[in-house]
Design an enzyme around this catalytic site. Structure first.
Site: not given
Ligand code: NAP
Length: 297
Positions: A54, A98, A121
């Site tokens: 990422k 994460q 997200d």
């Protein structure tokens, strides 16, 4: 019939390019450089790889990338403080924690602590609610990527029968809502669904997000259907005794290829779209926070 194999890598590359162009434009027009912060708790090797990838992709798109590593035994409060600090930081436009998190940390509380405007997200209840209401907001990256892949094959989704296999908050539910917002007639199947095969056979669009290798058989697929395989399952490689493994999806790819109209492979299908979608969400979030129009991506 031999299905068209949807090249997720190529689609993701072109989306990343578009994101890079959008970032260039934002820098030029408004002096705005989107910033994406990723928080990693512990040292799970797979999560470390994701976070590293990422970071690389974020920098390659011209954005600022920040990484915060916290120890496996960090307290819930320490993680929440870190998230709140990022909420307050004006150079950070997107925050991603994460997952999975260590067992002693309440994932729901962490998601709820993220500023919804920075929730790239798309998991905050506010963004989930926006998706349900059909108004614009930040939606989860994997289902967003799936919609892009589907739209490339199916020009008009309106009235198409879509079946989503799996009802997780990360994939299945938002996927179903995104397809509903595209005017598909959506069925959401799960482990208590009575006849999954029969449900699949009616679907013009089939999205599998179950997490079981080769769960969807060729004979379950409607001829000509568009099949999106979200599953990522590690199984032993065919070479016996080598201890090697390989990745397969939730769909029996070879059998499905004989019947489907189009299908995503695993790997190389949905997976690459997820990070590209994350970058696009970070740009969207940065524009909303700066009060400037979101560029075409
Ligand atoms: P999850 O939270 O474990 O959810 C799995 C879903 O599948 C659940 O809703 C479950 O139903 C359903 N299910 C399980 N067994 C079933 C059965 N026999 N028949 C019908 N439904 C069944 O998984 P997830 O997070 O959604 O992820 C799904 C897969 O996608 C995994 O392989 C994951 O690795 C992959 N994934 C890929 C990406 C990517 O970027 N490509 C991103 C995220 C996830 P119940 O709710 O009834 O238990």
């Amino acid at each position: 019939m031999t299905a068209h194999v949807i090249d997720g890598k190529a689609h993701a590359a072109s989306l990343r390019l578009a994101v890079g162009g959008a970032v260039e434009g934002l820098k030029r027009a408004y002096g705005l450089t989107p910033g994406l912060a990723v928080v990693l708790v512990g040292a799970d090797p797979a999560s470390e790889v994701y976070v590293r990838n990422k970071g690389v992709a974020t920098r390659a798109a011209g954005m600022n990338s920040l990484e915060f590593k916290m120890p496996e035994d960090c307290s819930q409060e320490a993680l929440l403080s870190q998230v709140r600090a990022l909420n307050e930081d004006p150079s950070v436009h997107g925050i991603l924690v994460q997952f999975p998190l260590p067992g002693h940390i309440d994932q729901t509380r962490v998601i709820a602590a993220i500023d919804p405007a920075k929730d790239v997200d798309g998991l905050h209840p506010m963004n989930a609610g926006r998706l349900m209401a059909g108004v614009s907001g930040l939606a989860p990256c994997t289902p967003l990527g799936c919609v892009r892949l589907i739209k490339d094959r199916v020009a008009d989704l309106s009235g198409k029968r879509a079946l989503v296999l799996g009802r997780s908050s990360l994939v299945g539910k938002p996927m179903a809502l995104l397809l509903l917002n595209e005017n598909c007639t959506v069925t959401l199947a799960h482990s208590r669904t009575k006849d999954v095969a029969d449900e699949c056979r009616r679907a013009d669009i089939l999205v599998a997000a179950v997490g079981r290798p080769h769960f969807v058989k060729g004979g379950w697929i409607k001829p000509g259907a568009t099949v999106i395989d979200v599953g990522i399952n590690r199984v032993p490689a065919p070479e016996k005794g080598t201890g090697k493994t390989r990745l397969v999806g939730d769909v029996d790819f070879d059998a499905a290829c004989e019947i489907a109209g189009a299908i995503t492979p695993v790997p190389g299908g949905v997976g690459p779209m997820t990070i590209a979608g994350l970058l696009a969400n970070a740009v969207t979030a940065a524009c909303a926070q700066a009060g400037v129009p979101v560029p075409e991506m």
